[in-house]
Design a protein around this motif. Structure first.
Motif, PDB file in Angstrom:
ATOM      1  N   ARG A   1      14.536  16.927  -9.843  1.00 29.18           N
ATOM      2  CA  ARG A   1      14.116  16.319 -11.093  1.00 29.18           C
ATOM      3  C   ARG A   1      12.733  15.712 -10.897  1.00 29.18           C
ATOM      4  O   ARG A   1      12.402  15.254  -9.808  1.00 29.18           O
ATOM      5  N   GLY A   2      11.944  15.712 -11.952  1.00 27.75           N
ATOM      6  CA  GLY A   2      10.626  15.109 -11.858  1.00 27.75           C
ATOM      7  C   GLY A   2       9.623  15.818 -12.738  1.00 27.75           C
ATOM      8  O   GLY A   2       9.806  16.988 -13.109  1.00 27.75           O
ATOM      9  N   PRO A   3       8.542  15.132 -13.103  1.00 31.01           N
ATOM     10  CA  PRO A   3       7.504  15.718 -13.951  1.00 31.01           C
ATOM     11  C   PRO A   3       6.690  16.766 -13.191  1.00 31.01           C
ATOM     12  O   PRO A   3       6.618  16.745 -11.958  1.00 31.01           O
TER      13      PRO A   3
ATOM     14  N   LYS B   1       0.837  -1.195   0.000  1.00 31.66           N
ATOM     15  CA  LYS B   1       0.000   0.000   0.000  1.00 31.66           C
ATOM     16  C   LYS B   1       0.874   1.248   0.000  1.00 31.66           C
ATOM     17  O   LYS B   1       0.626   2.214  -0.725  1.00 31.66           O
ATOM     18  N   HIS B   2       1.926   1.219   0.793  1.00 30.97           N
ATOM     19  CA  HIS B   2       2.838   2.348   0.881  1.00 30.97           C
ATOM     20  C   HIS B   2       3.540   2.586  -0.458  1.00 30.97           C
ATOM     21  O   HIS B   2       3.726   3.705  -0.904  1.00 30.97           O
ATOM     22  N   ASP B   3       3.911   1.468  -1.130  1.00 29.12           N
ATOM     23  CA  ASP B   3       4.584   1.576  -2.416  1.00 29.12           C
ATOM     24  C   ASP B   3       3.679   2.202  -3.468  1.00 29.12           C
ATOM     25  O   ASP B   3       4.152   2.854  -4.399  1.00 29.12           O
ATOM     26  N   MET B   4       2.362   1.983  -3.336  1.00 26.36           N
ATOM     27  CA  MET B   4       1.418   2.512  -4.303  1.00 26.36           C
ATOM     28  C   MET B   4       1.192   4.014  -4.106  1.00 26.36           C
ATOM     29  O   MET B   4       0.797   4.708  -5.034  1.00 26.36           O
TER      30      MET B   4
ATOM     31  N   ARG C   1      -1.190  10.763 -15.077  1.00 25.98           N
ATOM     32  CA  ARG C   1      -0.298  10.830 -16.234  1.00 25.98           C
ATOM     33  C   ARG C   1       1.092  11.370 -15.862  1.00 25.98           C
ATOM     34  O   ARG C   1       1.982  11.421 -16.700  1.00 25.98           O
ATOM     35  N   LEU C   2       1.251  11.768 -14.603  1.00 31.83           N
ATOM     36  CA  LEU C   2       2.551  12.263 -14.156  1.00 31.83           C
ATOM     37  C   LEU C   2       3.455  11.135 -13.655  1.00 31.83           C
ATOM     38  O   LEU C   2       4.672  11.335 -13.502  1.00 31.83           O
ATOM     39  N   PHE C   3       2.865   9.991 -13.360  1.00 30.82           N
ATOM     40  CA  PHE C   3       3.636   8.917 -12.713  1.00 30.82           C
ATOM     41  C   PHE C   3       4.019   7.818 -13.705  1.00 30.82           C
ATOM     42  O   PHE C   3       3.295   7.525 -14.632  1.00 30.82           O
TER      43      PHE C   3
ATOM     44  N   TYR D   1       9.649  13.454  -3.875  1.00 33.94           N
ATOM     45  CA  TYR D   1       8.357  13.618  -4.546  1.00 33.94           C
ATOM     46  C   TYR D   1       8.358  12.977  -5.926  1.00 33.94           C
ATOM     47  O   TYR D   1       9.363  13.007  -6.653  1.00 33.94           O
ATOM     48  N   ASP D   2       7.198  12.416  -6.276  1.00 30.29           N
ATOM     49  CA  ASP D   2       7.051  11.782  -7.588  1.00 30.29           C
ATOM     50  C   ASP D   2       6.750  12.812  -8.673  1.00 30.29           C
ATOM     51  O   ASP D   2       7.025  12.576  -9.853  1.00 30.29           O
ATOM     52  N   ALA D   3       6.141  13.953  -8.269  1.00 29.97           N
ATOM     53  CA  ALA D   3       5.768  14.975  -9.247  1.00 29.97           C
ATOM     54  C   ALA D   3       5.504  16.295  -8.526  1.00 29.97           C
ATOM     55  O   ALA D   3       5.448  16.346  -7.278  1.00 29.97           O
TER      56      ALA D   3
END
Length: 401
Positions: free
Chosen positions: A126-128, A9-12, A399-401, A103-105
Protein backbone atom coordinates in the motif's frame (compact mmCIF):
# COMPACT_ATOMS: atom_id res chain seq x y z
CA UNK A 1 22.44 5.74 21.91
CA UNK A 2 21.42 8.10 19.06
CA UNK A 3 20.88 11.73 19.93
CA UNK A 4 17.41 13.31 19.73
CA UNK A 5 18.68 15.42 16.84
CA UNK A 6 19.74 12.34 14.84
CA UNK A 7 16.48 10.58 15.69
CA UNK A 8 14.48 13.56 14.45
CA UNK A 9 16.60 13.62 11.30
CA UNK A 10 15.88 9.95 10.70
CA UNK A 11 12.15 10.54 11.18
CA UNK A 12 12.24 13.25 8.52
CA UNK A 13 13.83 10.95 5.95
CA UNK A 14 11.43 9.46 3.40
CA UNK A 15 11.93 6.30 1.36
CA UNK A 16 10.91 5.79 -2.27
CA UNK A 17 11.17 2.56 -4.26
CA UNK A 18 11.71 3.02 -8.01
CA UNK A 19 10.47 0.54 -10.60
CA UNK A 20 12.69 0.63 -13.71
CA UNK A 21 13.40 -2.12 -16.22
CA UNK A 22 17.01 -1.04 -16.75
CA UNK A 23 19.67 1.02 -14.99
CA UNK A 24 23.35 1.81 -14.90
CA UNK A 25 25.98 0.77 -15.78
CA UNK A 26 24.53 -0.68 -19.01
CA UNK A 27 21.31 -0.24 -21.01
CA UNK A 28 21.23 3.48 -20.28
CA UNK A 29 18.80 5.73 -22.14
CA UNK A 30 16.93 8.92 -21.30
CA UNK A 31 14.85 7.42 -18.49
CA UNK A 32 17.87 6.00 -16.67
CA UNK A 33 19.82 9.24 -17.13
CA UNK A 34 16.87 11.15 -15.70
CA UNK A 35 16.69 8.98 -12.57
CA UNK A 36 20.39 9.38 -11.88
CA UNK A 37 20.58 13.10 -12.58
CA UNK A 38 17.62 13.77 -10.30
CA UNK A 39 18.50 11.42 -7.44
CA UNK A 40 22.16 12.52 -7.41
CA UNK A 41 20.91 15.99 -6.48
CA UNK A 42 18.65 14.87 -3.62
CA UNK A 43 20.51 13.80 -0.45
CA UNK A 44 19.56 10.39 0.97
CA UNK A 45 19.02 12.17 4.28
CA UNK A 46 16.00 13.80 2.59
CA UNK A 47 14.81 10.92 0.41
CA UNK A 48 16.38 7.47 0.35
CA UNK A 49 15.83 6.08 -3.14
CA UNK A 50 15.95 2.33 -3.73
CA UNK A 51 15.31 0.65 -7.06
CA UNK A 52 14.22 -2.72 -8.34
CA UNK A 53 15.47 -3.48 -11.86
CA UNK A 54 16.54 -6.34 -14.12
CA UNK A 55 20.03 -7.85 -13.96
CA UNK A 56 20.73 -7.57 -17.69
CA UNK A 57 24.37 -8.55 -17.21
CA UNK A 58 25.10 -11.41 -14.80
CA UNK A 59 28.38 -9.72 -13.93
CA UNK A 60 26.50 -6.90 -12.26
CA UNK A 61 25.96 -7.36 -8.49
CA UNK A 62 22.46 -8.09 -7.28
CA UNK A 63 22.70 -5.21 -4.79
CA UNK A 64 24.86 -2.10 -5.10
CA UNK A 65 24.84 1.66 -4.66
CA UNK A 66 24.79 3.63 -7.92
CA UNK A 67 25.10 7.28 -6.99
CA UNK A 68 22.36 7.97 -4.43
CA UNK A 69 20.27 4.95 -5.42
CA UNK A 70 20.51 1.52 -3.81
CA UNK A 71 19.88 -0.85 -6.71
CA UNK A 72 18.32 -4.30 -6.27
CA UNK A 73 18.51 -6.46 -9.38
CA UNK A 74 16.19 -9.31 -10.32
CA UNK A 75 18.13 -12.30 -11.67
CA UNK A 76 17.55 -13.37 -15.24
CA UNK A 77 19.85 -11.70 -17.73
CA UNK A 78 18.78 -9.68 -20.76
CA UNK A 79 16.84 -12.32 -22.69
CA UNK A 80 13.33 -11.68 -23.97
CA UNK A 81 11.86 -14.25 -21.59
CA UNK A 82 13.56 -12.49 -18.65
CA UNK A 83 11.86 -9.24 -19.61
CA UNK A 84 8.50 -11.01 -19.89
CA UNK A 85 8.77 -12.42 -16.37
CA UNK A 86 10.37 -9.32 -14.86
CA UNK A 87 7.05 -7.72 -13.76
CA UNK A 88 6.14 -10.80 -11.73
CA UNK A 89 9.52 -11.23 -10.04
CA UNK A 90 9.95 -7.48 -9.56
CA UNK A 91 6.54 -7.32 -7.89
CA UNK A 92 7.52 -10.10 -5.50
CA UNK A 93 10.88 -8.44 -4.86
CA UNK A 94 9.21 -5.08 -4.21
CA UNK A 95 6.84 -6.74 -1.72
CA UNK A 96 9.79 -8.23 0.19
CA UNK A 97 11.70 -4.95 0.19
CA UNK A 98 8.62 -3.07 1.37
CA UNK A 99 8.21 -5.44 4.32
CA UNK A 100 11.79 -4.65 5.31
CA UNK A 101 12.02 -0.92 4.63
CA UNK A 102 8.38 0.31 4.72
CA UNK A 103 8.56 2.66 1.76
CA UNK A 104 6.64 5.91 1.94
CA UNK A 105 5.97 6.00 -1.82
CA UNK A 106 6.80 4.45 -5.17
CA UNK A 107 8.15 5.88 -8.43
CA UNK A 108 7.11 4.10 -11.63
CA UNK A 109 9.46 4.89 -14.52
CA UNK A 110 7.57 4.55 -17.83
CA UNK A 111 4.23 2.99 -18.66
CA UNK A 112 5.08 -0.71 -18.61
CA UNK A 113 6.52 -0.51 -15.11
CA UNK A 114 2.92 -0.30 -13.97
CA UNK A 115 2.89 -4.09 -14.42
CA UNK A 116 5.32 -4.88 -11.55
CA UNK A 117 3.63 -2.24 -9.41
CA UNK A 118 0.29 -3.99 -10.01
CA UNK A 119 1.76 -7.34 -8.91
CA UNK A 120 3.20 -5.70 -5.80
CA UNK A 121 -0.15 -4.09 -5.00
CA UNK A 122 -1.84 -7.44 -5.49
CA UNK A 123 0.50 -8.91 -2.87
CA UNK A 124 -0.58 -6.26 -0.38
CA UNK A 125 1.72 -3.26 -0.83
CA UNK A 126 0.00 0.00 0.00
CA UNK A 127 1.18 3.53 -0.63
CA UNK A 128 1.07 6.47 -3.05
CA UNK A 129 2.91 6.38 -6.35
CA UNK A 130 3.97 8.70 -9.14
CA UNK A 131 4.05 7.55 -12.76
CA UNK A 132 6.67 9.25 -14.91
CA UNK A 133 6.00 9.12 -18.65
CA UNK A 134 9.29 8.85 -20.53
CA UNK A 135 8.08 6.57 -23.32
CA UNK A 136 9.80 7.06 -26.67
CA UNK A 137 7.42 4.93 -28.73
CA UNK A 138 4.13 6.14 -30.16
CA UNK A 139 0.89 5.89 -28.20
CA UNK A 140 -0.32 3.23 -30.62
CA UNK A 141 2.75 1.07 -30.14
CA UNK A 142 2.62 1.35 -26.36
CA UNK A 143 -1.08 0.56 -25.95
CA UNK A 144 -2.50 -1.00 -29.10
CA UNK A 145 -0.26 -3.88 -30.13
CA UNK A 146 -2.10 -7.21 -30.15
CA UNK A 147 -0.19 -8.67 -27.20
CA UNK A 148 -0.69 -5.53 -25.09
CA UNK A 149 -4.44 -5.13 -25.61
CA UNK A 150 -5.39 -8.10 -23.36
CA UNK A 151 -3.43 -6.59 -20.43
CA UNK A 152 -4.24 -2.96 -21.19
CA UNK A 153 -6.82 -2.89 -18.33
CA UNK A 154 -3.90 -3.23 -15.91
CA UNK A 155 -2.28 -0.16 -17.46
CA UNK A 156 -5.59 1.71 -17.30
CA UNK A 157 -5.87 0.82 -13.60
CA UNK A 158 -2.33 2.15 -13.07
CA UNK A 159 -3.12 5.45 -14.76
CA UNK A 160 -6.45 5.97 -13.03
CA UNK A 161 -5.14 5.27 -9.54
CA UNK A 162 -1.85 7.15 -9.71
CA UNK A 163 -1.34 9.69 -6.95
CA UNK A 164 0.46 11.86 -9.48
CA UNK A 165 1.54 11.64 -13.11
CA UNK A 166 4.56 13.53 -14.40
CA UNK A 167 5.45 13.73 -18.08
CA UNK A 168 8.64 14.93 -19.73
CA UNK A 169 6.83 16.62 -22.64
CA UNK A 170 3.50 18.19 -23.52
CA UNK A 171 3.02 15.36 -26.02
CA UNK A 172 3.25 12.66 -23.33
CA UNK A 173 1.08 14.76 -21.03
CA UNK A 174 -1.86 14.07 -23.36
CA UNK A 175 -1.72 10.30 -22.71
CA UNK A 176 -3.14 10.04 -19.16
CA UNK A 177 -6.54 11.51 -20.03
CA UNK A 178 -6.89 8.92 -22.78
CA UNK A 179 -6.33 6.16 -20.17
CA UNK A 180 -8.84 7.49 -17.65
CA UNK A 181 -6.72 9.80 -15.45
CA UNK A 182 -8.74 12.88 -14.45
CA UNK A 183 -6.24 15.12 -12.71
CA UNK A 184 -3.43 17.54 -13.45
CA UNK A 185 -0.34 16.16 -15.19
CA UNK A 186 2.92 17.80 -14.09
CA UNK A 187 5.19 18.49 -17.07
CA UNK A 188 8.85 18.49 -16.01
CA UNK A 189 11.28 17.82 -18.86
CA UNK A 190 14.56 15.98 -18.90
CA UNK A 191 17.71 18.06 -18.97
CA UNK A 192 20.72 18.24 -21.24
CA UNK A 193 24.04 16.48 -20.70
CA UNK A 194 26.46 18.83 -18.97
CA UNK A 195 29.40 17.05 -20.61
CA UNK A 196 28.20 18.24 -24.00
CA UNK A 197 28.63 21.91 -23.08
CA UNK A 198 32.15 21.40 -21.76
CA UNK A 199 35.25 22.29 -23.71
CA UNK A 200 37.66 19.42 -24.29
CA UNK A 201 41.37 19.68 -25.11
CA UNK A 202 41.73 20.36 -28.83
CA UNK A 203 44.24 17.54 -28.98
CA UNK A 204 41.52 15.06 -27.95
CA UNK A 205 39.14 16.35 -30.62
CA UNK A 206 41.86 16.34 -33.29
CA UNK A 207 42.77 12.75 -32.35
CA UNK A 208 39.14 11.71 -32.73
CA UNK A 209 38.92 13.44 -36.10
CA UNK A 210 42.02 11.58 -37.20
CA UNK A 211 40.50 8.31 -35.98
CA UNK A 212 37.42 9.03 -38.08
CA UNK A 213 39.62 9.77 -41.09
CA UNK A 214 38.48 13.37 -41.53
CA UNK A 215 40.14 15.30 -44.33
CA UNK A 216 40.19 19.01 -44.97
CA UNK A 217 36.92 20.11 -46.53
CA UNK A 218 34.94 17.13 -45.20
CA UNK A 219 31.61 17.63 -43.46
CA UNK A 220 30.60 15.06 -40.87
CA UNK A 221 27.04 14.33 -39.79
CA UNK A 222 26.43 12.60 -36.45
CA UNK A 223 23.53 10.37 -35.42
CA UNK A 224 23.38 9.09 -31.84
CA UNK A 225 20.83 6.60 -30.60
CA UNK A 226 19.67 3.03 -30.38
CA UNK A 227 19.70 1.41 -33.81
CA UNK A 228 15.99 0.78 -34.17
CA UNK A 229 13.30 1.82 -36.65
CA UNK A 230 12.09 4.59 -34.33
CA UNK A 231 15.33 6.57 -34.69
CA UNK A 232 15.13 6.65 -38.53
CA UNK A 233 18.86 6.41 -39.14
CA UNK A 234 17.91 4.65 -42.36
CA UNK A 235 16.60 8.01 -43.58
CA UNK A 236 19.93 9.69 -42.79
CA UNK A 237 21.75 7.04 -44.83
CA UNK A 238 19.34 7.59 -47.74
CA UNK A 239 19.88 11.36 -47.42
CA UNK A 240 23.57 10.86 -48.23
CA UNK A 241 22.58 9.87 -51.78
CA UNK A 242 21.30 13.43 -52.22
CA UNK A 243 24.46 15.03 -50.81
CA UNK A 244 28.00 15.56 -52.18
CA UNK A 245 30.65 12.88 -51.61
CA UNK A 246 32.59 14.97 -49.06
CA UNK A 247 29.68 14.68 -46.59
CA UNK A 248 30.00 11.68 -44.27
CA UNK A 249 27.94 10.12 -41.48
CA UNK A 250 29.02 8.80 -38.07
CA UNK A 251 26.52 6.56 -36.28
CA UNK A 252 27.03 6.07 -32.53
CA UNK A 253 24.92 3.37 -30.90
CA UNK A 254 23.97 -0.28 -30.97
CA UNK A 255 20.73 -2.10 -31.62
CA UNK A 256 18.93 -4.84 -33.53
CA UNK A 257 18.85 -2.88 -36.81
CA UNK A 258 22.63 -2.47 -37.11
CA UNK A 259 23.15 -5.17 -39.75
CA UNK A 260 20.19 -3.94 -41.79
CA UNK A 261 21.52 -0.36 -41.67
CA UNK A 262 24.97 -1.46 -42.77
CA UNK A 263 23.41 -3.43 -45.62
CA UNK A 264 21.34 -0.38 -46.59
CA UNK A 265 24.50 1.76 -46.76
CA UNK A 266 26.02 -0.76 -49.18
CA UNK A 267 22.83 -0.97 -51.23
CA UNK A 268 22.65 2.84 -51.55
CA UNK A 269 26.32 3.04 -52.53
CA UNK A 270 27.39 5.16 -49.54
CA UNK A 271 29.01 2.52 -47.32
CA UNK A 272 32.41 4.21 -47.57
CA UNK A 273 30.86 7.41 -46.22
CA UNK A 274 29.17 5.82 -43.18
CA UNK A 275 30.98 4.76 -39.99
CA UNK A 276 29.29 2.73 -37.27
CA UNK A 277 31.30 3.34 -34.10
CA UNK A 278 29.15 1.23 -31.75
CA UNK A 279 28.14 2.09 -28.21
CA UNK A 280 29.81 5.25 -26.93
CA UNK A 281 29.62 6.42 -23.31
CA UNK A 282 28.32 9.89 -22.51
CA UNK A 283 31.71 11.59 -22.20
CA UNK A 284 32.89 10.18 -25.52
CA UNK A 285 29.58 11.09 -27.16
CA UNK A 286 30.20 14.70 -26.16
CA UNK A 287 33.58 14.52 -27.90
CA UNK A 288 32.01 13.06 -31.03
CA UNK A 289 29.68 16.06 -31.13
CA UNK A 290 32.69 18.37 -31.07
CA UNK A 291 34.43 16.33 -33.80
CA UNK A 292 31.41 16.43 -36.12
CA UNK A 293 29.55 19.32 -37.74
CA UNK A 294 25.81 18.60 -37.82
CA UNK A 295 23.61 16.39 -35.67
CA UNK A 296 20.93 14.55 -37.66
CA UNK A 297 18.33 12.31 -36.05
CA UNK A 298 14.93 12.36 -37.83
CA UNK A 299 13.11 10.24 -35.24
CA UNK A 300 9.74 8.76 -36.10
CA UNK A 301 8.71 9.15 -32.45
CA UNK A 302 10.26 10.61 -29.28
CA UNK A 303 9.01 11.16 -25.75
CA UNK A 304 11.39 14.10 -25.58
CA UNK A 305 14.97 13.40 -26.66
CA UNK A 306 17.95 14.18 -24.41
CA UNK A 307 20.36 13.70 -27.32
CA UNK A 308 18.91 16.72 -29.14
CA UNK A 309 19.14 18.95 -26.07
CA UNK A 310 22.69 17.79 -25.34
CA UNK A 311 23.67 18.61 -28.92
CA UNK A 312 22.19 22.08 -28.55
CA UNK A 313 24.24 22.48 -25.37
CA UNK A 314 27.31 21.74 -27.49
CA UNK A 315 26.31 24.50 -29.96
CA UNK A 316 26.01 22.03 -32.83
CA UNK A 317 23.21 22.50 -35.40
CA UNK A 318 20.37 19.98 -35.14
CA UNK A 319 18.27 18.49 -37.93
CA UNK A 320 15.27 16.56 -36.62
CA UNK A 321 11.56 15.97 -36.96
CA UNK A 322 9.08 17.59 -34.62
CA UNK A 323 7.52 14.28 -33.65
CA UNK A 324 6.35 13.81 -30.06
CA UNK A 325 8.23 15.79 -27.45
CA UNK A 326 10.79 17.23 -29.89
CA UNK A 327 8.21 19.89 -30.77
CA UNK A 328 8.65 21.39 -27.28
CA UNK A 329 12.12 22.72 -28.04
CA UNK A 330 13.03 22.39 -31.73
CA UNK A 331 11.64 25.44 -33.51
CA UNK A 332 12.14 25.91 -37.25
CA UNK A 333 12.26 29.31 -38.95
CA UNK A 334 9.64 28.39 -41.55
CA UNK A 335 7.40 26.16 -39.44
CA UNK A 336 7.53 28.17 -36.21
CA UNK A 337 7.96 31.83 -37.28
CA UNK A 338 6.53 33.02 -33.95
CA UNK A 339 9.34 31.43 -31.92
CA UNK A 340 13.14 31.83 -31.76
CA UNK A 341 14.70 29.37 -34.21
CA UNK A 342 16.59 26.54 -32.50
CA UNK A 343 17.03 23.99 -35.30
CA UNK A 344 16.02 22.65 -38.69
CA UNK A 345 12.79 20.62 -38.79
CA UNK A 346 11.98 17.96 -41.38
CA UNK A 347 9.04 15.63 -41.94
CA UNK A 348 9.51 12.04 -40.87
CA UNK A 349 10.42 9.54 -43.59
CA UNK A 350 11.80 12.29 -45.84
CA UNK A 351 15.51 11.90 -46.78
CA UNK A 352 15.31 14.70 -49.36
CA UNK A 353 14.27 17.20 -46.69
CA UNK A 354 17.18 16.05 -44.53
CA UNK A 355 19.61 16.65 -47.41
CA UNK A 356 18.11 20.09 -48.05
CA UNK A 357 18.49 21.07 -44.38
CA UNK A 358 22.13 19.94 -44.35
CA UNK A 359 22.85 21.99 -47.47
CA UNK A 360 21.16 25.02 -45.91
CA UNK A 361 23.28 24.75 -42.77
CA UNK A 362 26.50 24.44 -44.75
CA UNK A 363 25.61 27.34 -47.06
CA UNK A 364 24.91 29.94 -44.36
CA UNK A 365 27.49 29.82 -41.60
CA UNK A 366 26.41 33.09 -39.97
CA UNK A 367 22.76 32.09 -39.69
CA UNK A 368 23.76 28.67 -38.37
CA UNK A 369 25.81 30.34 -35.65
CA UNK A 370 22.85 32.50 -34.59
CA UNK A 371 20.55 29.47 -34.44
CA UNK A 372 22.98 27.36 -32.40
CA UNK A 373 23.55 30.23 -29.95
CA UNK A 374 19.79 30.62 -29.53
CA UNK A 375 19.38 26.90 -28.91
CA UNK A 376 22.26 26.89 -26.43
CA UNK A 377 20.73 29.75 -24.45
CA UNK A 378 17.36 27.99 -24.32
CA UNK A 379 18.87 24.70 -23.10
CA UNK A 380 21.01 26.29 -20.39
CA UNK A 381 17.99 28.25 -19.12
CA UNK A 382 15.17 25.73 -19.41
CA UNK A 383 16.79 22.28 -19.37
CA UNK A 384 19.11 22.51 -16.40
CA UNK A 385 19.24 19.35 -14.25
CA UNK A 386 19.65 21.40 -11.03
CA UNK A 387 16.33 23.15 -11.66
CA UNK A 388 14.66 19.94 -12.82
CA UNK A 389 15.71 18.02 -9.69
CA UNK A 390 14.42 20.85 -7.50
CA UNK A 391 11.10 20.81 -9.37
CA UNK A 392 10.81 17.05 -8.97
CA UNK A 393 11.43 17.28 -5.24
CA UNK A 394 9.03 20.19 -4.65
CA UNK A 395 6.29 19.54 -7.22
CA UNK A 396 6.25 15.74 -7.28
CA UNK A 397 7.92 13.86 -4.44
CA UNK A 398 6.81 16.23 -1.67
CA UNK A 399 3.19 15.71 -2.73
CA UNK A 400 3.46 11.95 -2.19
CA UNK A 401 4.05 12.18 1.56
Amino acid sequence: MPSKQNAAKHDMQKRILIFSLAYYPSHVSGAEVSIKEITDRIPRTDIAFDMITLQFDRQHPLVEMVGNVRVYRVKGGGSYISKVFFPLFAGIGAYRLHRKFHYDAFWVMMTYMLFPLAFAKLLGIRGPYVLTLQDGDTYEKVFERWFIKPVAPILNWGFRNATMIQAISTYLATWPKRRGYKYHVEVIPNGASIQSSQEYPQGDIDALKMKLGRKEGDVYLLSVGRLVHQKAIDDVIRALTHLPAHIHLVVAGEGPDKDALMELAHKEGVAQRVQFVGHVDRTETAKYRKACDIFVLPSRSEGQGISFLSTMAAKIPVVATQEGGIADFLFDAKRNPDKPTTGWAVDKNNPKQIAAAVKEIIADHERTKVVTETAYTMVIKDYNWDIIAKDMQQKVFSRLF
